[in-house]
Design an enzyme around this catalytic site. Structure first.
Site, PDB file in Angstrom:
ATOM      1  N   ASP A   1       0.076   5.165   1.077  1.00  0.00           N
ATOM      2  CA  ASP A   1      -0.024   6.116   2.182  1.00  0.00           C
ATOM      3  C   ASP A   1       0.009   5.393   3.526  1.00  0.00           C
ATOM      4  O   ASP A   1      -0.815   4.530   3.798  1.00  0.00           O
ATOM      5  CB  ASP A   1      -1.301   6.943   2.053  1.00  0.00           C
TER       6      ASP A   1
ATOM      7  N   ASP B   1       0.874  -1.165   0.000  1.00  0.00           N
ATOM      8  CA  ASP B   1       0.000   0.000   0.000  1.00  0.00           C
ATOM      9  C   ASP B   1       0.919   1.226   0.000  1.00  0.00           C
ATOM     10  O   ASP B   1       2.105   1.112   0.289  1.00  0.00           O
ATOM     11  CB  ASP B   1      -0.894  -0.030   1.241  1.00  0.00           C
TER      12      ASP B   1
END
Length: 186
Positions: free
Chosen positions: A10, A8
């Protein structure tokens, strides 16, 4: 077939200030570029899979996101830590931008981005891993057939009960230092 480390963005790669879409808001989490380089040296493709609902919410455009990706890749390239694939979902069911207002299987916790990456890059999902900072990241990976799941970041207390099979680490640097990616190629 190659294996991949799905990540992922952020909260895993960069500091999550909320809807990071502008270059001025992008800052790598300390040690992440070096950690990515070590994962790549261990024989994993690096594949970014990121929900970007800020696009559907009108906070930034696809062009802004792609510009930020180019900046990130340029910063990682000298370390041989750049991503082999970048997949993003700009959709959100309550988005303000009509073209992106929808629910789709690409949006995590749906497995769509991982499945598309596996098809595009010929990835062996059963030998791959996923590192994310929310349960939805790992639920998507599990649905795609990824069995090694790692929860990292500042949401461990809230998110770990939702994915009890995931190993937890303070951040990506901590995960890499744990020895999980110990088979480095020369």
């Amino acid at each position: 077939m190659p294996k991949a480390c799905f990540l992922d963005r952020d909260g895993v790669i960069n500091v999550d200030y909320g809807y990071v879409g502008a270059l001025r808001d992008f800052k790598f989490i300390e040690g992440v570029p070096q950690a990515l380089a070590r994962i790549k040296r261990a024989g994993y493709l690096l594949v970014l899979v990121t929900n970007q609902s800020g696009i559907a919410r009108g906070r930034f455009s696809c062009e802004d996101f792609l510009k930020l990706c180019a900046h990130m890749q340029q910063a990682l390239r000298p370390l041989k830590a750049d991503f082999d694939g970048i997949y993003y979902c700009p959709h959100h069911p309550q988005g303000q931008v009509e073209d992106f207002r929808k629910d789709c299987q690409g949006r995590k916790p749906g497995p769509g981005m991982l499945l598309q990456a596996a098809a595009d890059l010929n990835i062996d999902l059963t030998e791959s891993v996923m590192a994310g900072d929310h349960a939805g990241d790992l639920i998507a990976a599990k649905a795609a057939g990824v069995s090694r799941l790692f929860l990292v970041g500042e949401h461990l207390a809230a998110e770990s009960p939702k994915v009890p099979e995931a190993a937890c680490y303070a951040d990506l640097k901590d995960l890499v230092c744990s020895g999980v990616f110990h088979h480095e190629k020369n």
